[in-house]
Design an enzyme around this catalytic site. Sequence first.
Site, mmCIF file in Angstrom:
data_model
loop_
_atom_site.group_PDB
_atom_site.id
_atom_site.type_symbol
_atom_site.label_atom_id
_atom_site.label_comp_id
_atom_site.label_asym_id
_atom_site.label_seq_id
_atom_site.Cartn_x
_atom_site.Cartn_y
_atom_site.Cartn_z
ATOM 1 C CG ASP A 27 5.709 41.426 67.969
ATOM 2 O OD1 ASP A 27 6.271 40.825 68.899
ATOM 3 O OD2 ASP A 27 4.532 41.846 68.053
ATOM 4 C CE LYS B 13 5.281 34.772 69.260
ATOM 5 N NZ LYS B 13 4.451 35.893 69.742
ATOM 6 C CD GLU C 287 5.960 37.486 77.000
ATOM 7 O OE1 GLU C 287 5.647 37.231 75.825
ATOM 8 O OE2 GLU C 287 6.662 38.465 77.323
HETATM 9 O O1 KIV Z 1 8.276 38.873 69.971
HETATM 10 C C1 KIV Z 1 8.864 37.966 70.590
HETATM 11 O O2 KIV Z 1 10.103 37.881 70.585
HETATM 12 C C2 KIV Z 1 8.058 37.000 71.319
HETATM 13 C C3 KIV Z 1 8.731 36.000 72.186
HETATM 14 C C4 KIV Z 1 9.571 36.584 73.239
HETATM 15 C C5 KIV Z 1 7.791 34.993 72.704
HETATM 16 O O3 KIV Z 1 6.873 37.030 71.189
#
Ligand code: KIV
Length: 279
Positions: A46, A115, A184
């Site tokens: 996102d 995710k 993260e």
């Molecule tokens: O939104 C994203 O790109 C992410 C990654 C950087 C882990 O959550």
Amino acid sequence: MKKRKNIQDFIAMKKAGEKITVLTAYDASMARMLHASDVDILLVGDSLGMVVLGYDSTVPVTMDMMIHHSSAVRRGAPEAFVVGDMPFGSYQSGPRDAIINAGRFLKEAACDAVKLEGGLEVCETVRAMVAAGISVMGHIGLTPQTAMQLGGYKVQGRDTASARRLLREAKGLAEAGAFSMVLECVPSQLAEMISGAVNVPTIGIGAGPHCDGQVLVVNDLLGMFEKFIPSFVKTYTNLAPIMKESIAQYNREVREGSFPDAAHSFSAQIDLQAIMKDQ
Ligand code: KIV
């Protein structure tokens, strides 16, 4: 054509000590390039909201935006393992909404997994999603969707209490059935401890070298996103100046009339005079 990897492959890679590479992708042409370059997992993050759509945070990103871009990534890389990132508001209300929205990633965009961000508060949702047949990647530490509650974009788990909480969250997600989890902005030593404490792969970003895999935003790695570069990002090349110089050269050539030249034009044997007479 390379064989599409699956979650058992990633768990086997962890056991074998083989690192997992993950990069973000938002469109078909980049997805094709990443898959051809042997990246293990394409994440339609996102981060789309900030990197591609020009928002100041990931919060405004909607399900429709994510489905639109995830579908493009899948069309560009039909054999890649693609993870769709669940945007803010698509799962926080509980398992029912989470399953419906994750189902859209699987059915409409042909993603392999989704995710979502969060620790103990999302474990029940993750458990229900996995029971419904959805493969889920967790995301703990700095969670950009709720960064303001965490005091901004800051390293997490720097004191004993928050480090303990992160370890509990990682174990909770693994126990709920997450097949992997992003860590993260977590100190390296804590990321190493968490990676050793869970039996599913950890994917680090700003979490040091001991995670089972690493993820970066592809535009950062390529030096294409100039707004800001987090200190943990390694810029492998600096495409922005090269792109700007190419665009400036195009402007110059169009304005001076040297583009398009004969090599970039079509010609045909047409009797122009006869056509003119017809008018
Ligand atoms: O939104 C994203 O790109 C992410 C990654 C950087 C882990 O959550």
